[in-house]
Design a protein around this motif. Structure first.
Motif, mmCIF file in Angstrom:
data_model
loop_
_atom_site.group_PDB
_atom_site.id
_atom_site.type_symbol
_atom_site.label_atom_id
_atom_site.label_comp_id
_atom_site.label_asym_id
_atom_site.label_seq_id
_atom_site.Cartn_x
_atom_site.Cartn_y
_atom_site.Cartn_z
ATOM 1 N N VAL A 89 5.344 8.915 -7.551
ATOM 2 C CA VAL A 89 6.066 8.123 -6.549
ATOM 3 C C VAL A 89 5.487 6.714 -6.510
ATOM 4 N N THR A 90 6.361 5.740 -6.638
ATOM 5 C CA THR A 90 5.953 4.340 -6.605
ATOM 6 C C THR A 90 6.792 3.583 -5.587
ATOM 7 N N ALA A 91 6.257 2.477 -5.104
ATOM 8 C CA ALA A 91 6.972 1.611 -4.161
ATOM 9 C C ALA A 91 7.322 0.311 -4.859
ATOM 10 N N TRP A 92 8.534 -0.171 -4.601
ATOM 11 C CA TRP A 92 9.039 -1.387 -5.242
ATOM 12 C C TRP A 92 9.557 -2.350 -4.167
ATOM 13 N N PRO A 93 8.740 -3.352 -3.780
ATOM 14 C CA PRO A 93 9.211 -4.341 -2.807
ATOM 15 C C PRO A 93 10.258 -5.250 -3.439
ATOM 16 N N GLN A 94 10.940 -6.028 -2.594
ATOM 17 C CA GLN A 94 11.961 -6.951 -3.123
ATOM 18 C C GLN A 94 11.351 -7.931 -4.116
ATOM 19 N N ASN A 95 10.172 -8.420 -3.794
ATOM 20 C CA ASN A 95 9.436 -9.325 -4.681
ATOM 21 C C ASN A 95 8.309 -8.517 -5.330
ATOM 22 N N ASP A 96 8.330 -8.398 -6.643
ATOM 23 C CA ASP A 96 7.341 -7.572 -7.341
ATOM 24 C C ASP A 96 5.902 -8.009 -7.083
ATOM 25 N N GLU A 97 5.705 -9.239 -6.652
ATOM 26 C CA GLU A 97 4.352 -9.728 -6.395
ATOM 27 C C GLU A 97 3.892 -9.459 -4.966
ATOM 28 N N ASP A 98 4.743 -8.882 -4.145
ATOM 29 C CA ASP A 98 4.436 -8.641 -2.731
ATOM 30 C C ASP A 98 3.649 -7.332 -2.583
ATOM 31 N N ILE A 99 2.372 -7.397 -2.861
ATOM 32 C CA ILE A 99 1.512 -6.218 -2.827
ATOM 33 C C ILE A 99 1.376 -5.675 -1.412
ATOM 34 N N GLN A 100 1.378 -6.551 -0.412
ATOM 35 C CA GLN A 100 1.227 -6.114 0.973
ATOM 36 C C GLN A 100 2.375 -5.186 1.370
ATOM 37 N N THR A 101 3.608 -5.557 1.027
ATOM 38 C CA THR A 101 4.756 -4.707 1.358
ATOM 39 C C THR A 101 4.726 -3.418 0.548
ATOM 40 N N GLU A 102 4.317 -3.518 -0.714
ATOM 41 C CA GLU A 102 4.198 -2.305 -1.544
ATOM 42 C C GLU A 102 3.242 -1.318 -0.894
ATOM 43 N N HIS A 103 2.115 -1.798 -0.424
ATOM 44 C CA HIS A 103 1.132 -0.932 0.212
ATOM 45 C C HIS A 103 1.633 -0.419 1.559
ATOM 46 N N GLN A 104 2.380 -1.237 2.272
ATOM 47 C CA GLN A 104 2.958 -0.809 3.544
ATOM 48 C C GLN A 104 3.931 0.361 3.309
ATOM 49 N N LEU A 105 4.790 0.237 2.303
ATOM 50 C CA LEU A 105 5.735 1.301 1.976
ATOM 51 C C LEU A 105 5.000 2.580 1.576
ATOM 52 N N LEU A 106 3.992 2.443 0.731
ATOM 53 C CA LEU A 106 3.222 3.605 0.290
ATOM 54 C C LEU A 106 2.458 4.249 1.442
ATOM 55 N N GLY A 107 1.949 3.437 2.348
ATOM 56 C CA GLY A 107 1.213 3.967 3.498
ATOM 57 C C GLY A 107 2.094 4.825 4.389
ATOM 58 N N GLU A 108 3.297 4.338 4.679
ATOM 59 C CA GLU A 108 4.217 5.126 5.512
ATOM 60 C C GLU A 108 4.660 6.395 4.793
ATOM 61 N N LEU A 109 4.896 6.286 3.491
ATOM 62 C CA LEU A 109 5.288 7.459 2.729
ATOM 63 C C LEU A 109 4.153 8.481 2.688
ATOM 64 N N THR A 110 2.920 8.017 2.571
ATOM 65 C CA THR A 110 1.766 8.913 2.579
ATOM 66 C C THR A 110 1.748 9.762 3.842
ATOM 67 N N ARG A 111 2.005 9.134 4.990
ATOM 68 C CA ARG A 111 2.037 9.887 6.254
ATOM 69 C C ARG A 111 3.073 11.001 6.209
ATOM 70 N N ILE A 112 4.249 10.688 5.671
ATOM 71 C CA ILE A 112 5.324 11.685 5.608
ATOM 72 C C ILE A 112 4.941 12.820 4.666
ATOM 73 N N LEU A 113 4.471 12.485 3.476
ATOM 74 C CA LEU A 113 4.136 13.516 2.495
ATOM 75 C C LEU A 113 3.027 14.437 2.993
ATOM 76 N N LEU A 114 2.049 13.880 3.693
ATOM 77 C CA LEU A 114 0.962 14.708 4.206
ATOM 78 C C LEU A 114 1.378 15.504 5.441
ATOM 79 N N ARG A 115 2.376 15.033 6.161
ATOM 80 C CA ARG A 115 2.853 15.738 7.361
ATOM 81 C C ARG A 115 3.585 17.028 7.007
#
Length: 195
Positions: A89-115
């Protein structure tokens, strides 16, 4: 069957993912594409790449069970196979260089997957609605890949796809083998009864 698992995961994530991430005006898309540069057309996106399908031998049930019939006979049902479907599973922000949004998406997904250790039946789609057992989900465990570096190179690392943070998720489903059931007369030894 696998397309129904994709639809089940998509339904789970769409319903559980926070509406304000990355912002209340931006919808997060769920895709199942091969994760190379340019393949994910709608962004931001969470991409579930199915890379491995294997029978789960630990959950194999070779015994089956006997079911009593009204005609004085019993039918032996062969249990379904249990199959592990592994996703990167990977996260793809609108701007490929936007690492902060990529990590934000992955962080929220992590919560769901672990729940969710099991996917609730309310999310099961199409043929998976008939699952005789719970759909098990194991996330953030080691993957079956030997080298992520080789994986990203195979995905076109020289053509613009940089290595990305990857979450690993394995979902175990039951697969009906559609075999004819064996039928036999009711015998005390078969059903554990005495005459």
């Amino acid at each position: 069957m696998l397309e129904d698992l994709d639809a089940t995961l998509e339904t789970l994530i769409q319903r559980e993912f926070p509406a304000d991430v990355p912002s209340s005006s931006t919808a997060v898309h769920i895709s199942f594409e091969t994760p190379f540069h340019g393949a994910i057309s709608q962004k931001p996106a969470l991409n579930f790449f199915l890379y491995d399908v294997q029978e789960n031998l630990e959950l194999r049930n070779v015994v089956g069970g006997w079911e009593r019939q009204d005609n004085g006979r019993a039918v032996k049902q062969r249990p379904p196979a249990r199959v592990d479907c592994s996703y990167l599973v990977t996260a793809w922000p609108q701007n490929d260089e936007d690492i902060q949004t990529e990590h934000q998406l992955l962080g929220e997904l992590t919560r769901i997957l672990l729940r969710f250790r099991r996917i609730p039946e309310v999310y099961w789609q199409d043929s998976l609605k008939d699952q005789p057992v719970q759909i098990r989900m194991v996330s953030l465990r080691p993957s079956n890949l030997n080298s992520f570096g080789e994986f990203w190179q195979a995905m076109g690392g020289r053509d613009g796809t940089r290595p990305k943070v990857v979450l690993h998720c394995t979902v175990t489903i039951a697969v009906d083998l559609e075999l004819e059931a064996s039928e036999a007369p009711l015998v005390g030894m078969v059903l554990g009864e005495k005459h």
